[in-house]
Design an enzyme around this catalytic site. Structure first.
Site, PDB file in Angstrom:
ATOM      1  N   CYS A 132       0.634  -1.120  -0.180  1.00  0.00           N
ATOM      2  CA  CYS A 132      -0.031   0.187  -0.206  1.00  0.00           C
ATOM      3  C   CYS A 132       0.790   0.993   0.345  1.00  0.00           C
ATOM      4  O   CYS A 132       1.325   1.278  -1.187  1.00  0.00           O
ATOM      5  CB  CYS A 132      -0.649  -0.344   0.714  1.00  0.00           C
ATOM      6  SG  CYS A 132      -2.059   1.572   1.371  1.00  0.00           S
ATOM      7  N   ASP A 179      -9.393  -3.516  -6.269  1.00  0.00           N
ATOM      8  CA  ASP A 179      -9.317  -2.647  -5.659  1.00  0.00           C
ATOM      9  C   ASP A 179      -9.637  -1.512  -5.885  1.00  0.00           C
ATOM     10  O   ASP A 179     -10.017  -0.939  -6.764  1.00  0.00           O
ATOM     11  CB  ASP A 179      -7.897  -2.395  -6.303  1.00  0.00           C
ATOM     12  CG  ASP A 179      -6.338  -1.839  -5.356  1.00  0.00           C
ATOM     13  OD1 ASP A 179      -7.337  -0.505  -4.267  1.00  0.00           O
ATOM     14  OD2 ASP A 179      -5.496  -1.727  -4.547  1.00  0.00           O
ATOM     15  N   HIS A 212      -8.455  -4.554  -2.347  1.00  0.00           N
ATOM     16  CA  HIS A 212      -6.660  -4.071  -2.188  1.00  0.00           C
ATOM     17  C   HIS A 212      -6.433  -4.296  -0.660  1.00  0.00           C
ATOM     18  O   HIS A 212      -7.359  -5.204   0.279  1.00  0.00           O
ATOM     19  CB  HIS A 212      -7.211  -2.105  -1.359  1.00  0.00           C
ATOM     20  CG  HIS A 212      -6.108  -1.519  -0.856  1.00  0.00           C
ATOM     21  ND1 HIS A 212      -4.758  -0.745  -2.371  1.00  0.00           N
ATOM     22  CD2 HIS A 212      -5.035  -0.915   0.176  1.00  0.00           C
ATOM     23  CE1 HIS A 212      -4.072  -0.493  -1.378  1.00  0.00           C
ATOM     24  NE2 HIS A 212      -4.680  -0.215  -0.596  1.00  0.00           N
TER      25      HIS A 212
END
Length: 245
Positions: A132, A179, A212
């Site tokens: 991330c 995502d 995600h």
């Protein structure tokens, strides 16, 4: 595009109840978590945390997994004592919070960690993985740092580094098909630009049906439908490191 009131979809996911096999150390001005493999090695991996910081058990689990695969793994506090994001924080304040935690401004800390790995751990070949926020940091380092050999960027936020594609080192990009923060159009554009500009090996891979954070924030035991992709993502990361370190 993600809901503007939630500029990052980073819910914490399945927080691992995990203590870790490594230890915390102080490296100059940086606290870090270090885990070493059973046998000696000259290979090391810097693990760059997400917005939830260096103490998130999930990220330490990843560091320990790398150590179990023969690498000295170190997860430094790249927020350098500043508070990590908490799930209870107000998302409206996220942009302001992020201003003092720039994924492209970690070079000083990386240099300190590289020196530590070389001098204290005997590392000669060093790679980097990041999740991330840390995935974006990996992309920055692959564009800039001559001392790293390779990188794996897991769902790194592409928009931080638009128009910069001349990677110095082999880089593997892991993305999730669903995502909500990184649209597939951005991934397709990244791939196209890398094809035009990149002179080193790279791979961009999208994992079907995943969201995600799936590689480090999903527990395979309570997400059986995702288990094959979680395991595949982790194995792909290790295979890439094995190939280039």
């Amino acid at each position: 595009m993600a809901n503007e009131s939630r500029p990052c979809p980073c819910d914490i996911g399945d927080r691992f109840d995990y203590g870790g096999h490594g230890q915390e150390v102080q490296v100059e001005h940086i606290k870090a978590y270090v885990c070493k493999p059973p046998a000696g090695t000259d290979k090391a991996v810097i693990v760059i945390h997400d917005i939830f910081g260096w103490q998130l058990p999930n990220t330490r689990y990843m560091a320990d997994m790398l150590a179990a695969n023969g690498y000295v793994a170190i997860c430094p506090d790249f927020f350098v004592g500043q508070e990590a994001w908490k799930p209870s924080n107000d998302w409206a304040s996220f942009d302001d919070w992020l201003k003092t935690r720039n994924a492209a401004k970690i070079d000083k800390e990386v240099d300190v960690i590289l020196k530590y790995l070389s001098e204290q751990c005997g590392a000669k070949k060093i790679g980097v993985v990041g999740f991330c926020w840390g995935g974006a940091a990996v992309q920055h380092l692959m564009l800039k740092n001559p001392h790293l050999k390779t990188g794996v960027s897991l769902y790194g936020v592409i928009k931080f580094f638009e128009d910069r594609y001349s990677l110095l080192h082999p880089t593997f990009f892991i993305f999730a098909e669903k995502d909500e923060y990184i649209p597939l159009e951005q991934v397709a554009l990244l791939e196209q630009k890398l094809k035009q500009n990149c002179k080193v090996d790279y791979e961009v891979k999208i994992y079907p049906g995943q969201t995600h954070g799936f590689v480090h924030r999903r527990r395979e035991d309570i997400n059986p439908q995702d288990k094959p992709y979680i395991e595949e993502g982790r194995q792909d990361m290790i295979n890439w490191l094995n190939k280039y370190l």
